[in-house]
Design an enzyme around this catalytic site. Structure first.
Site, PDB file in Angstrom:
ATOM      1  CG  HIS A  94       1.130   7.555   5.614  1.00 43.92           C
ATOM      2  ND1 HIS A  94       1.090   7.515   6.984  1.00 43.92           N
ATOM      3  CD2 HIS A  94       0.265   6.610   5.195  1.00 43.92           C
ATOM      4  CE1 HIS A  94       0.236   6.597   7.375  1.00 43.92           C
ATOM      5  NE2 HIS A  94      -0.277   6.029   6.317  1.00 43.92           N
ATOM      6  CG  ASP A  96       7.000   5.175   4.639  1.00 43.71           C
ATOM      7  OD1 ASP A  96       8.100   5.509   5.082  1.00 43.71           O
ATOM      8  OD2 ASP A  96       6.294   5.939   3.959  1.00 43.71           O
ATOM      9  CD  GLN A 115      -3.295   0.482   1.878  1.00 43.41           C
ATOM     10  OE1 GLN A 115      -3.245   0.639   3.087  1.00 43.41           O
ATOM     11  NE2 GLN A 115      -4.343  -0.049   1.271  1.00 43.41           N
TER      12      GLN A 115
END
Ligand SMILES: Cc1ncc(C[n+]2csc(CCOP(=O)(O)OP(=O)(O)O)c2C)c(N)n1
Length: 803
Positions: free
Chosen positions: A592, A550, A547
């Site tokens: 993020h 990181d 996703q």
């Protein structure tokens, strides 16, 4: 559907087969004993063997069919021999680190012993028909790391069974009837990835049959330090499926010395797994490790007397022999005879493997010593040359490196002398270097015609009607085309299915292509990667989504230990053309907006790492990778999905070549080399600098691995004489990598008019919020200031220091 009892009755094991099994168990044991001896005598460096685990492996081999896959570990020696995928000479060749593919077809001497693999590829890199072979994915040493790929190996069967369009791929599957067999030691079940994989396989309802070889120890550490309640069976109870349901596992526990129970258990388990796609775990208990963990030490140091006594009684070889005698299947004399024969066979195989390993090395040494002897006749340093020669000849079991070092020493000694035969020595050295380069360093990347570097370039086509749409819509159109074109393309990840990913690249595509083509996964990065690896090993084209960049760190270990070196460690025997999709560099917050690119590029040599600046470039890279047979990681710019881009008319076809930087703003005074999200920032700074008369050339490298394969950044530097590397990684990270590429490898040093500079992010993680970002990452103000300083250093009159 066949009733299980009937199956067991049908596949009865006859007495001849039992005796053959005994022969193999004894043979394997003997190989283990001899392996230890070879290490102790110095012929091999390290030995690890399958002793004590032979019998369950024989049972497992009985249910292993062509087309099936194994994902196991170093104990599976007997199994590999039983399925005919490993000969004893090959086992010994690997032990000696024999660097030739013919001798060690699993790893060509690149891996330590007992790292098993079959070859899925033809010499030209194309797939073999995997339905005609017994398949083993290539082993790696990190314990438990065989589990993530097992997810994909098993799940592939489900996809081949349930996706109609895949049923024509009969060289990879026949109706999804293939089992993926996993093996793991009891201690390694304490690893997180074991649990993640077991859960994922259960959720995916995939035909895996997992065997746990339980000898109560992990090297010297006993079960009480490994597992709650000391017993993996207790812990996996929650995975057991309720009768007549299809959720969860069938779980069996069976003693590793009990031949009929083992055979029966494997027959029953495999039948259900294959037929119903219900995964199973077989916990094989009461196993022993007669010679201890490996050649690194003796087990008497950590096993109690009672345990050692028990192990000698419950050794599966001894128990099997007893059982054969008790059931009058063979006379003691016959068994003795078999043992004697097998001892001889093993010795013959060992000798053969040793001779095949050592002879070429001895021959090469002889070639060199003859050369040196000739040189000594002509040289004024004949004594020194003779000494080198004699020292080399005195080494009882030489390595190639001994001969090469001797050659280099001889070359140094005669460096000032002039006679023609000197060239022969230089040629000998050069041919050794080339041979060993190929022996140890080939196949890091595809050498086939489908290498990503061979994909033809197709330019994007634009017309007056080309729409301007959001970045995510560009990708959405691209993925639609890719899914439509090829049923082997399977996309999955967290929120990829129903939502179409958190940025909507797959919006609407699950509805269009179904839940198996575009699917959601649990939050399980390690096995998302593993799922992709296993699927790709079975001919599918996964696009696995992590996703956020990181969170790639969760999957970095398996990407590094397994995928990145897969093709290299098998010397072109296996491939997994996986595409990992992720997004990163810039958003908000510590986890993020990271851009840990140096960690990634340094750990993932062997995977293409692409850093497109916008979604159109990303689309071109997806097309390129989908046409190649290599793995790649594409990192999309997280804050670019809502920016508008012009959609190429041929979005499903155009390709972007790897390793080719693009000049996105031409200039004369300084070159700025960057990639990803900083491209826009650097261009913004360049526009401001141009108002002061500083003409900046901005280069988007686009792909970090491979990096600027034609050295085009040097052309820019030759023109400007000044260079700055900008990115969002830590200081000394990817900017340092790019600097080394350009200044050292491309020879940029010779064209510098000012010191080369780097402008990375801070050494800490990016702080939250707009101000946190401003003071953590490079921004247009900083780029402006640094370029001004660089130019001002050589032209202080026009660009005085005002800071
Ligand atoms: C990730 C990782 N940690 C540690 C090791 C070192 N190591 C090699 S084998 C082993 C013990 C494994 O025990 P188990 O899983 O029970 O398998 P067994 O060797 O007993 O068959 C350890 C700790 C390793 N190879 N990989």
């Amino acid at each position: 559907m066949t009733d299980i009892k009937t199956v067991i009755q049908e596949i009865t094991v006859n007495p001849e087969e039992i005796i053959a099994d005994y022969r193999l168990v004894y043979h394997s044991r003997q190989v283990s004993l001899v392996t230890r001896r070879e290490v102790m005598s110095g012929k091999a460096k390290f030995g690890i063997f399958g002793d004590g685990k032979e019998l369950p492996q024989i049972a497992m081999a009985k249910v292993f069919r062509k087309g099936d896959f194994r994902s196991g570990y170093y104990r599976d020696q007997t199994f590999m021999v039983a399925i005919g995928a490993l000969s004893t000479t090959e086992f010994f060749a690997q032990l000696y680190a024999h660097g030739d593919l013919e001798a060690d077809p699993a790893t060509a001497g690149r891996s330590m012993n007992a790292h098993f693999a079959t070859r899925s590829l033809n010499p030209d890199g194309t797939w073999k028909n995997l339905m005609e072979t017994y398949n083993s994915s290539p082993d790696i040493s990190p314990t438990g790391s065989q589990m993530p790929r097992l997810v994909g190996l098993a799940y592939a069967s489900r996809l081949y069974r349930e996706i109609k369009e895949l049923q024509t791929y009969t060289e990879f599957s026949r109706g999804g009837n293939e089992i993926a067999f996993g093996t793991i030691g009891n201690a390694s079940t304490a690893e997180g990835m074991f649990w993640e994989a077991v859960n994922a396989i259960g959720v995916l309802k995939s035909p895996a049959l997992i065997s746990i070889w339980d000898d109560c120890f992990g090297i010297s550490v006993s079960s009480e330090h490994q597992l709650v309640k000391q017993n993996i069976s207790n812990l996996i109870e929650g995975f057991r499926r309720e009768p007549n349901t299809d959720q969860g596992y069938d779980i069996y526990t069976v003693p590793g010395w009990d031949y009929p129970a083992l055979v029966q258990t494997y027959l029953q388990a495999a039948e259900i797994v294959r037929r119903d796609h219900i995964p199973a775990i077989i916990h094989v208990i009461e196993l022993t490790q007669p010679q201890g963990h490996s050649t690194s030490g003796s087990h008497e140091r950590y096993k109690s007397k009672e345990r050692l006594t028990w192990e000698s009684e419950f050794d599966c070889l001894i128990k099997f022999r007893q059982w054969i005698s008790d059931n009058d299947l063979a006379m003691v004399k016959e068994l003795d005879q078999i043992e004697e024969e097998e001892r001889q066979f093993v010795e013959e195989y060992r000798k053969k493997a040793w001779q095949e390993y050592i002879s070429p090395i001895q021959n090469e040494r002889e070639e060199l010593t003859d050369l040196i002897a000739e040189l000594a006749k002509k040289s004024i340093h004949s004594d020194q040359l003779e000494e080198i020669r004699n020292n080399l000849l005195a080494i009882p079991t030489p390595f190639r490196r001994d001969a090469l070092s001797a050659a280099l020493k001889a070359m140094t000694i005669i460096r000032d002398e002039k006679f023609p035969s000197k060239n022969q020595l230089i040629e000998w050295k050069n041919s050794q270097m080339a041979m060993n380069e190929e022996r140890y360093s080939s196949h890091q990347f595809s050498q086939s015609s489908r290498s990503a570097l061979n994909v033809p370039v197709i330019e994007p086509v634009y017309s007056p009607d080309s729409p301007k749409i959001y970045g995510f819509e560009v990708l959405n159109t691209l993925f639609d085309k890719a899914l439509e074109r090829d049923p082997r393309v399977i996309a999955f990840g967290e929120d990829v299915g129903k939502l179409g990913d958190v940025n909507q690249g797959f919006r609407g595509l699950q509805e269009k292509y179904g839940k198996l083509r575009v699917s959601d996964t649990g939050i399980r990065e390690v096995t998302i990667i593993g799922q992709a690896i296993g699927m790709a090993m079975r001919g599918l084209r996964p696009i696995a989504e992590i996703q956020y960049l990181d969170y790639l760190l969760y999957g970095l270990q398996i990407l590094s230990d397994d995928l990145a070196n897969l093709h290299w460690r098998t010397k072109g025997g296996a491939k997994a053309p996986v595409i990992i999709r992720t997004r990163g560099h810039r958003l908000e917050g510590i986890w993020h907006s990271g851009s840990p690119m140096a960690g990634i590029i340094h750990l993932l040599r062997g995977i293409h790492v692409l850093v497109p600046r916008n979604m159109t470039q990303a689309a071109g890279f997806y097309n390129t990778l989908l046409l190649s047979d290599e793995p790649g990681l594409i990192i999309e710019v997280l804050n670019g999905y809502r920016l508008k881009e012009t959609l190429p008319d041929n979005v499903g076809e155009f390709t972007i070549p790897l390793g080719i930087p693009e000049v996105i703003r031409p200039g004369e005074d300084i070159s700025i080399v960057t990639y990803g999200a900083t491209c826009r920032i650097v261009v913004e700074a360049a526009e401001r600098l141009s108002q002061l008369g500083i003409d900046t050339e901005v280069i988007d490298v686009q792909s970090l691995l491979p990096f600027d394969i034609h050295g085009s950044i040097l052309d820019s530097l030759k023109k400007t004489g000044r260079i700055l590397f900008v990115d969002e990684d830590v200081p000394g990270g990817t900017t340092a990598y790019m600097l080394q590429e350009v200044i050292e490898k491309q020879g940029g040093y010779y064209f510098l008019d000012s010191p080369p500079r780097t402008l990375p992010g801070k050494s800490h993680r990016p702080a939250y919020g707009s101000d946190g970002d401003y003071w953590s990452k490079p921004n247009a103000d900083q780029v402006f200031e640094m370029v001004y300083q660089i130019v001002g250093e050589s032209d202080p009159t026009n660009y005085p220091n005002y800071f």
